[in-house]
Enzyme design. Sequence first.
Site, PDB file in Angstrom:
ATOM      1  N   GLY A  93     -33.694 -19.144  27.913  1.00  0.00           N
ATOM      2  CA  GLY A  93     -34.441 -20.364  28.194  1.00  0.00           C
ATOM      3  C   GLY A  93     -35.925 -20.118  28.070  1.00  0.00           C
ATOM      4  N   GLY A  95     -39.879 -22.367  28.693  1.00  0.00           N
ATOM      5  CA  GLY A  95     -40.656 -23.554  28.991  1.00  0.00           C
ATOM      6  C   GLY A  95     -42.122 -23.247  28.817  1.00  0.00           C
ATOM      7  N   GLY A  96     -42.937 -24.233  29.126  1.00  0.00           N
ATOM      8  CA  GLY A  96     -44.365 -24.057  28.949  1.00  0.00           C
ATOM      9  C   GLY A  96     -44.954 -22.965  29.817  1.00  0.00           C
ATOM     10  N   MET A  97     -44.329 -22.718  30.984  1.00  0.00           N
ATOM     11  CA  MET A  97     -44.922 -21.781  31.925  1.00  0.00           C
ATOM     12  C   MET A  97     -44.151 -20.478  32.059  1.00  0.00           C
ATOM     13  SD  MET A  97     -47.593 -23.395  32.740  1.00  0.00           S
ATOM     14  CE  MET A  97     -48.241 -22.368  34.053  1.00  0.00           C
ATOM     15  N   VAL A 100     -36.817 -17.397  30.520  1.00  0.00           N
ATOM     16  CA  VAL A 100     -35.687 -16.898  31.305  1.00  0.00           C
ATOM     17  C   VAL A 100     -34.834 -16.028  30.394  1.00  0.00           C
ATOM     18  CG1 VAL A 100     -33.714 -17.504  32.752  1.00  0.00           C
ATOM     19  CG2 VAL A 100     -35.703 -19.020  32.685  1.00  0.00           C
ATOM     20  N   LYS A 117     -36.117 -14.650  35.515  1.00  0.00           N
ATOM     21  CA  LYS A 117     -37.168 -15.620  35.225  1.00  0.00           C
ATOM     22  C   LYS A 117     -38.509 -14.902  35.200  1.00  0.00           C
ATOM     23  CE  LYS A 117     -38.796 -20.203  36.585  1.00  0.00           C
ATOM     24  NZ  LYS A 117     -38.599 -21.336  37.516  1.00  0.00           N
ATOM     25  N   ASP A 209     -38.513 -29.399  43.760  1.00  0.00           N
ATOM     26  CA  ASP A 209     -38.557 -29.558  42.304  1.00  0.00           C
ATOM     27  C   ASP A 209     -37.168 -29.881  41.759  1.00  0.00           C
ATOM     28  OD1 ASP A 209     -39.849 -29.704  39.853  1.00  0.00           O
ATOM     29  OD2 ASP A 209     -39.539 -27.578  39.402  1.00  0.00           O
TER      30      ASP A 209
END
Length: 409
Positions: A93, A95-97, A100, A117, A209
């Site tokens: 995985g 994402g922008g930040m 994973v 992560k 979240d």
Amino acid sequence: MATLLTATDIAALSRLIDELLALPAADRADWLAALAPTDQHLALALQSMLAEHEGSRAPALGTELPALGDILDASTPKPGDRVGPYRLLRQIGQGGMGSVWLAERADGALTREVALKLPRLAWDAGLAARMARERDIGALLEHPNITRLYDAGVDAQGRPFLALEYIAGQPIDAWCAAQSLDVPARLRLFMQVVHGIAYAHGRLVIHRDLKPANVLVSADGQAHVLDFGIARRLHDSEPAGPAQTLQGQHTQTHEQHRALTPRYASPEQISGETLTVQSDVYSLGVLLYELLTGTSPITAKRASPGALEDAILRGQAPLASSRAPVRATARALRGDLDAILAQAMQREPARRYPTADALAQDIERHLQGLPVQARPDSWRYRLGKLLRRHWLGFGMVALGLTSVLALAG
């Protein structure tokens, strides 16, 4: 000269990149052009992160990006790398930040695989203490619908990591679509999520979240809530900036308070007010609304930073039945489920369900054909529910009476 980003800038990047990636690709350029003056200095960093996410070249060849210094780890993880006691196997995985990875212990202590992560950004000098708190929270949460947090720390190079239970599954919205689940089946699956969150609340932990990407469904139909990475214990009492309180106590920092996904955040999260378990109740309502209608309850009128937050603070979600994709779904949502969702997503926390358990109980009452607490009580409503639950018995009685009257006549 390049400008060093502060910890507050890093927190803003976390929030802004989530907003940016949630937009359709065609709207992203306009969104970036409309950045607020206070965020203009982050534009190039956002463009760079977006380019990396999309797998394209960074913008403006030769343009000097803000230097992240010690805050941004410039190295790109790759299979075989060691991060703390873990060896990276493959990326699962991104994402922008952060990313994973499927990983395994490299020190021989355990043989299980984990989801590792790797946040791109090392937050501040207190990172090691924060990771210790993450381990403490993870130790509290042992529930079949919550992904276990096995480990959290900082490796020798200063890179933070979170080692989570590895779940081979799909996000809950994708699972529902792939399985073509009807409304009752979606409600029963969602109930697993609510039970997991209610368990966390019982241990004084709020998630903060909740969104489809943070609920994976495994092949056996089991829902797993993950990413308690920005969760907070209700009795934390560490110093923080103004308005960053939790049950009357200060949270850790302003930066972590703002680590949220605006589309699913409660109004009090957006405005920086006190957070309670009812903040998660609101997010659960948004999640269920999307699972049942395929659309978001609150939409911004324009593609610009802050527009969605303004809509959440001032807007009102339309009835879910009015947003249903087909008539059969609209009929199933009309009445009880419209009322349940409306109560869960009230702007004022005091008007929502007081707990996740209360939300679960009302959904269960609906599934059983009982009156729900979210609707005004009346004898007509209760009688209608009774007739629908026992329609066969009442039908037989009515048929018998009709036969008797016919014979008597």
